[in-house]
Design an enzyme around this catalytic site. Sequence first.
Site, PDB file in Angstrom:
ATOM      1  N   CYS A   1       6.121  -7.609   7.550  1.00 11.97           N
ATOM      2  CA  CYS A   1       7.213  -7.025   8.257  1.00 11.97           C
ATOM      3  C   CYS A   1       7.447  -8.144   9.114  1.00 11.97           C
ATOM      4  O   CYS A   1       6.922  -9.033   9.768  1.00 11.97           O
ATOM      5  CB  CYS A   1       6.551  -5.698   9.198  1.00 11.97           C
ATOM      6  SG  CYS A   1       7.518  -5.101  10.213  1.00 11.97           S
TER       7      CYS A   1
ATOM      8  N   CYS B   1      -0.360  -4.264  15.192  1.00 10.56           N
ATOM      9  CA  CYS B   1      -0.459  -3.827  13.826  1.00 10.56           C
ATOM     10  C   CYS B   1      -0.923  -5.136  13.072  1.00 10.56           C
ATOM     11  O   CYS B   1      -0.447  -6.187  12.730  1.00 10.56           O
ATOM     12  CB  CYS B   1       1.126  -3.543  13.445  1.00 10.56           C
ATOM     13  SG  CYS B   1       1.371  -3.197  11.684  1.00 10.56           S
TER      14      CYS B   1
ATOM     15  N   CYS C   1       4.579  -6.233  15.467  1.00 13.16           N
ATOM     16  CA  CYS C   1       4.034  -5.555  16.559  1.00 13.16           C
ATOM     17  C   CYS C   1       2.654  -6.188  16.826  1.00 13.16           C
ATOM     18  O   CYS C   1       1.846  -6.567  15.697  1.00 13.16           O
ATOM     19  CB  CYS C   1       4.026  -4.071  16.248  1.00 13.16           C
ATOM     20  SG  CYS C   1       5.428  -3.778  16.018  1.00 13.16           S
TER      21      CYS C   1
ATOM     22  N   CYS D   1       2.681   8.515   1.824  1.00 12.24           N
ATOM     23  CA  CYS D   1       3.214   7.484   2.890  1.00 12.24           C
ATOM     24  C   CYS D   1       3.273   6.281   2.050  1.00 12.24           C
ATOM     25  O   CYS D   1       2.763   5.745   1.567  1.00 12.24           O
ATOM     26  CB  CYS D   1       2.083   7.083   3.803  1.00 12.24           C
ATOM     27  SG  CYS D   1       2.198   5.769   5.027  1.00 12.24           S
TER      28      CYS D   1
ATOM     29  N   SER E   1      10.401   6.263   9.437  1.00  8.13           N
ATOM     30  CA  SER E   1      10.001   5.888  10.754  1.00  8.13           C
ATOM     31  C   SER E   1      10.367   4.555  11.090  1.00  8.13           C
ATOM     32  O   SER E   1      10.228   3.414  10.382  1.00  8.13           O
ATOM     33  CB  SER E   1       8.187   5.953  10.454  1.00  8.13           C
ATOM     34  OG  SER E   1       7.668   5.218  11.576  1.00  8.13           O
TER      35      SER E   1
ATOM     36  N   CYS F   1      -1.992   1.318   8.404  1.00  6.75           N
ATOM     37  CA  CYS F   1      -1.173   0.404   7.473  1.00  6.75           C
ATOM     38  C   CYS F   1      -1.560  -0.908   7.514  1.00  6.75           C
ATOM     39  O   CYS F   1      -1.971  -1.548   8.525  1.00  6.75           O
ATOM     40  CB  CYS F   1       0.408   0.504   7.827  1.00  6.75           C
ATOM     41  SG  CYS F   1       1.076   0.060   9.279  1.00  6.75           S
TER      42      CYS F   1
ATOM     43  N   GLU G   1       0.889  -1.150   0.071  1.00  8.19           N
ATOM     44  CA  GLU G   1       0.048   0.115  -0.026  1.00  8.19           C
ATOM     45  C   GLU G   1       0.866   1.103   0.098  1.00  8.19           C
ATOM     46  O   GLU G   1       1.982   1.344   0.612  1.00  8.19           O
ATOM     47  CB  GLU G   1      -0.757   0.023   1.310  1.00  8.19           C
ATOM     48  CG  GLU G   1      -1.791  -1.141   1.378  1.00  8.19           C
ATOM     49  CD  GLU G   1      -2.510  -1.041   2.876  1.00  8.19           C
ATOM     50  OE1 GLU G   1      -3.212  -1.983   3.113  1.00  8.19           O
ATOM     51  OE2 GLU G   1      -2.167   0.022   3.603  1.00  8.19           O
TER      52      GLU G   1
ATOM     53  N   GLY H   1       5.991  -2.261   6.581  1.00 10.28           N
ATOM     54  CA  GLY H   1       7.103  -2.709   6.585  1.00 10.28           C
ATOM     55  C   GLY H   1       8.079  -2.002   7.517  1.00 10.28           C
ATOM     56  O   GLY H   1       7.671  -0.837   7.868  1.00 10.28           O
ATOM     57  N   GLU H   2       9.166  -2.426   8.077  1.00  9.88           N
ATOM     58  CA  GLU H   2      10.173  -1.708   9.003  1.00  9.88           C
ATOM     59  C   GLU H   2      11.545  -1.072   7.797  1.00  9.88           C
ATOM     60  O   GLU H   2      12.059  -1.952   7.447  1.00  9.88           O
ATOM     61  CB  GLU H   2      11.062  -2.646   9.884  1.00  9.88           C
ATOM     62  CG  GLU H   2      11.920  -2.202  10.598  1.00  9.88           C
ATOM     63  CD  GLU H   2      11.794  -0.674  11.107  1.00  9.88           C
ATOM     64  OE1 GLU H   2      10.894  -0.526  11.983  1.00  9.88           O
ATOM     65  OE2 GLU H   2      12.617   0.074  10.924  1.00  9.88           O
TER      66      GLU H   2
ATOM     67  N   ASN I   1      -6.026   2.394  15.883  1.00 10.02           N
ATOM     68  CA  ASN I   1      -7.134   2.434  15.019  1.00 10.02           C
ATOM     69  C   ASN I   1      -7.578   0.755  14.897  1.00 10.02           C
ATOM     70  O   ASN I   1      -7.028  -0.046  14.490  1.00 10.02           O
ATOM     71  CB  ASN I   1      -6.520   2.704  13.474  1.00 10.02           C
ATOM     72  CG  ASN I   1      -7.683   2.892  12.513  1.00 10.02           C
ATOM     73  OD1 ASN I   1      -8.967   2.967  13.058  1.00 10.02           O
ATOM     74  ND2 ASN I   1      -7.230   3.029  11.258  1.00 10.02           N
TER      75      ASN I   1
ATOM     76  N   SER J   1       8.806   5.212  16.595  1.00  5.03           N
ATOM     77  CA  SER J   1       7.795   4.548  17.067  1.00  5.03           C
ATOM     78  C   SER J   1       7.915   4.199  18.416  1.00  5.03           C
ATOM     79  O   SER J   1       8.327   2.885  18.649  1.00  5.03           O
ATOM     80  CB  SER J   1       7.235   3.356  16.295  1.00  5.03           C
ATOM     81  OG  SER J   1       6.641   3.973  14.864  1.00  5.03           O
ATOM     82  N   LEU J   2       7.792   4.961  19.545  1.00  7.81           N
ATOM     83  CA  LEU J   2       7.949   4.621  20.739  1.00  7.81           C
ATOM     84  C   LEU J   2       6.882   3.827  21.411  1.00  7.81           C
ATOM     85  O   LEU J   2       7.055   2.828  22.269  1.00  7.81           O
ATOM     86  CB  LEU J   2       8.160   5.938  21.673  1.00  7.81           C
ATOM     87  CG  LEU J   2       9.020   5.723  23.086  1.00  7.81           C
ATOM     88  CD1 LEU J   2      10.315   5.041  22.786  1.00  7.81           C
ATOM     89  CD2 LEU J   2       8.795   7.090  23.593  1.00  7.81           C
ATOM     90  N   HIS J   3       5.673   4.397  21.562  1.00  2.64           N
ATOM     91  CA  HIS J   3       4.570   3.808  21.969  1.00  2.64           C
ATOM     92  C   HIS J   3       4.343   3.339  23.499  1.00  2.64           C
ATOM     93  O   HIS J   3       3.274   2.906  23.816  1.00  2.64           O
ATOM     94  CB  HIS J   3       4.098   2.530  21.111  1.00  2.64           C
ATOM     95  CG  HIS J   3       4.009   2.808  19.683  1.00  2.64           C
ATOM     96  ND1 HIS J   3       3.754   3.987  19.126  1.00  2.64           N
ATOM     97  CD2 HIS J   3       4.374   1.815  18.538  1.00  2.64           C
ATOM     98  CE1 HIS J   3       3.945   3.827  17.618  1.00  2.64           C
ATOM     99  NE2 HIS J   3       4.044   2.611  17.359  1.00  2.64           N
TER     100      HIS J   3
HETATM  101  N1  SAH Z   1       7.757   0.022  10.649  1.00  2.00           N
HETATM  102  C1  SAH Z   1       7.461   1.188  10.886  1.00  2.00           C
HETATM  103  C2  SAH Z   1       6.953   2.041   9.981  1.00  2.00           C
HETATM  104  C3  SAH Z   1       5.697   1.673   9.532  1.00  2.00           C
HETATM  105  S1  SAH Z   1       4.447   1.541  10.737  1.00  2.00           S
HETATM  106  C4  SAH Z   1       7.152   1.859  12.330  1.00  2.00           C
HETATM  107  O1  SAH Z   1       6.662   0.970  12.979  1.00  2.00           O
HETATM  108  O2  SAH Z   1       7.576   2.942  12.711  1.00  2.00           O
HETATM  109  C5  SAH Z   1       3.925   2.997  10.602  1.00  2.00           C
HETATM  110  C6  SAH Z   1       3.186   3.531  11.864  1.00  2.00           C
HETATM  111  O3  SAH Z   1       1.953   3.111  11.802  1.00  2.00           O
HETATM  112  C7  SAH Z   1       3.747   3.428  13.276  1.00  2.00           C
HETATM  113  O4  SAH Z   1       3.975   4.372  13.890  1.00  2.00           O
HETATM  114  C8  SAH Z   1       2.708   2.221  13.797  1.00  2.00           C
HETATM  115  O5  SAH Z   1       2.829   2.368  15.075  1.00  2.00           O
HETATM  116  C9  SAH Z   1       1.476   2.875  13.257  1.00  2.00           C
HETATM  117  N2  SAH Z   1       0.232   1.754  13.499  1.00  2.00           N
HETATM  118  C10 SAH Z   1       0.417   0.344  13.173  1.00  2.00           C
HETATM  119  N3  SAH Z   1      -0.763  -0.248  13.521  1.00  2.00           N
HETATM  120  C11 SAH Z   1      -1.775   0.851  13.805  1.00  2.00           C
HETATM  121  C12 SAH Z   1      -3.050   0.884  14.171  1.00  2.00           C
HETATM  122  N4  SAH Z   1      -3.735  -0.245  14.309  1.00  2.00           N
HETATM  123  N5  SAH Z   1      -3.533   2.020  14.485  1.00  2.00           N
HETATM  124  C13 SAH Z   1      -2.841   3.033  14.410  1.00  2.00           C
HETATM  125  N6  SAH Z   1      -1.390   3.383  14.014  1.00  2.00           N
HETATM  126  C14 SAH Z   1      -0.984   2.152  13.801  1.00  2.00           C
HETATM  127 FE1  SF4 Z   2       6.198  -3.513  11.342  1.00  2.00          FE
HETATM  128 FE2  SF4 Z   2       5.904  -1.005  11.901  1.00  2.00          FE
HETATM  129 FE3  SF4 Z   2       3.851  -2.848  11.840  1.00  2.00          FE
HETATM  130 FE4  SF4 Z   2       5.579  -2.909  13.819  1.00  2.00          FE
HETATM  131  S1  SF4 Z   2       4.329  -1.190  13.386  1.00  2.00           S
HETATM  132  S2  SF4 Z   2       4.855  -4.754  12.468  1.00  2.00           S
HETATM  133  S3  SF4 Z   2       7.533  -2.307  12.612  1.00  2.00           S
HETATM  134  S4  SF4 Z   2       5.039  -2.250  10.097  1.00  2.00           S
END
Ligand code: SAH
Ligand code: SF4
Length: 359
Positions: free
Chosen positions: A123, A130, A127, A116, A205, A347, A90, A173-174, A304, A228-230
């Site tokens: 990936c 995700c 996570c 984006c 990111s 994503c 995407e 992806g990362e 989300n 992406s600290l979270h």
């Molecule tokens: N892998 C990299 C870049 C892609 S993810 C990373 O993790 O930073 C891009 C962003 O989308 C990240 O900040 C991730 O935390 C966020 N993301 C993933 N799943 C999500 C969800 N269900 N709701 C909101 N943001 C989400």
């Molecule tokens: Fe990969 Fe980023 Fe999704 Fe984590 S949030 S699984 S690093 S794409």
Amino acid sequence: MSTLKPSIMDFTRQELMEQIKPSFRVKQIFGWTYHNFVDSFDEMQNLPKAMREELAQKYLLNPLKIVKKELASDGTIKYLFELQDGKTVEAVWLKMKEEQSDEDGNTTQEAKYTICVSTQVGCKVGCAFCLTAKGGFTRDLTPGEIVAQVVSLKKDNNHAHNRKINIVYMGMGEPLDNLKNLAKAIEIFKDEEGLAIGAKRQTVSTSGLSTKIDKLGEMDLGVHIAISLHAVDDELRTELIPMNKAHNIASIIEAVKRFPIDTRKRVMFEYLVIKDKNDDIASAKKLIKLLSGIKAKVNLIYFNPYPGTDYKRPEKKDMIAFQEYLVKHGLLCTIRDSKGIDISAACGQLKEKEKEKDF
Ligand code: SAH
Ligand code: SF4
């Protein structure tokens, strides 16, 4: 699997000059590819016919095919691309600022756009929150597959090659797990004879592979980073991002401190807010402590939800309280507006919808 053809977009101008002679032709090819966004070598009218045929045999032009497009009411457009091997990724076209006109109808402020892009099919990081992670890892994108996302979106939106655009590597992806191809794509984007998207307009990111943050820094490409600290403690962060075990919060903060940053800019920390997990003021307090001494900016993101997840979207009032607490204590903080919430914002969600339809 049969060998796939490389794309013209896989190579820097320098590399192409080693492959294509006479080398002045490369500048013309670059122009047709990145300024005119042509679909075939045959349209490159100032190249001899024999050369156009030879190029078409050796290379693909754009390795991506748009297979789905979703428009949101706020101007966000989400694209699903098919790659040469049938896999899909995407990219998202985001409208960042509205166009403004004066009384005479003249445009006084141009709309600003951000693209984006994805860097991998799937990936490896896995996570827990995700959707991209759910399908596991398939493969890295080639430099051309990364570059072509921007070319395709600019073309599809009639965005002239010299209109400014920002790139965020926040799709599927990362990015730092595909550092070699990412670095090449960044170089190709920067080329003045091509799209001329400066490094300052590109933000990588990462989920926080601290050793790779160092590597990216050593490459000195000039790009921004977003982390992406979270979570503010390692226990929760490991639940959310399993590889936090190997790259814990302290190691990420240290790597960020070593990263070459434009003195006028800040490092962005993304903080995905999940109801009853990390949306309390105690976490906000810890976050301030953690980021002290770093020129940081925090971006709060609403989780989300998608079918099958136990995590919940936070309350708006908790988001605001969290933000206000950070701001009151001197930390720059924004709440990411949920762009395209009526399409499939986070994503991986458009791809997932396509799969559901197959059953
Ligand atoms: N892998 C990299 C870049 C892609 S993810 C990373 O993790 O930073 C891009 C962003 O989308 C990240 O900040 C991730 O935390 C966020 N993301 C993933 N799943 C999500 C969800 N269900 N709701 C909101 N943001 C989400
Ligand atoms: Fe990969 Fe980023 Fe999704 Fe984590 S949030 S699984 S690093 S794409």
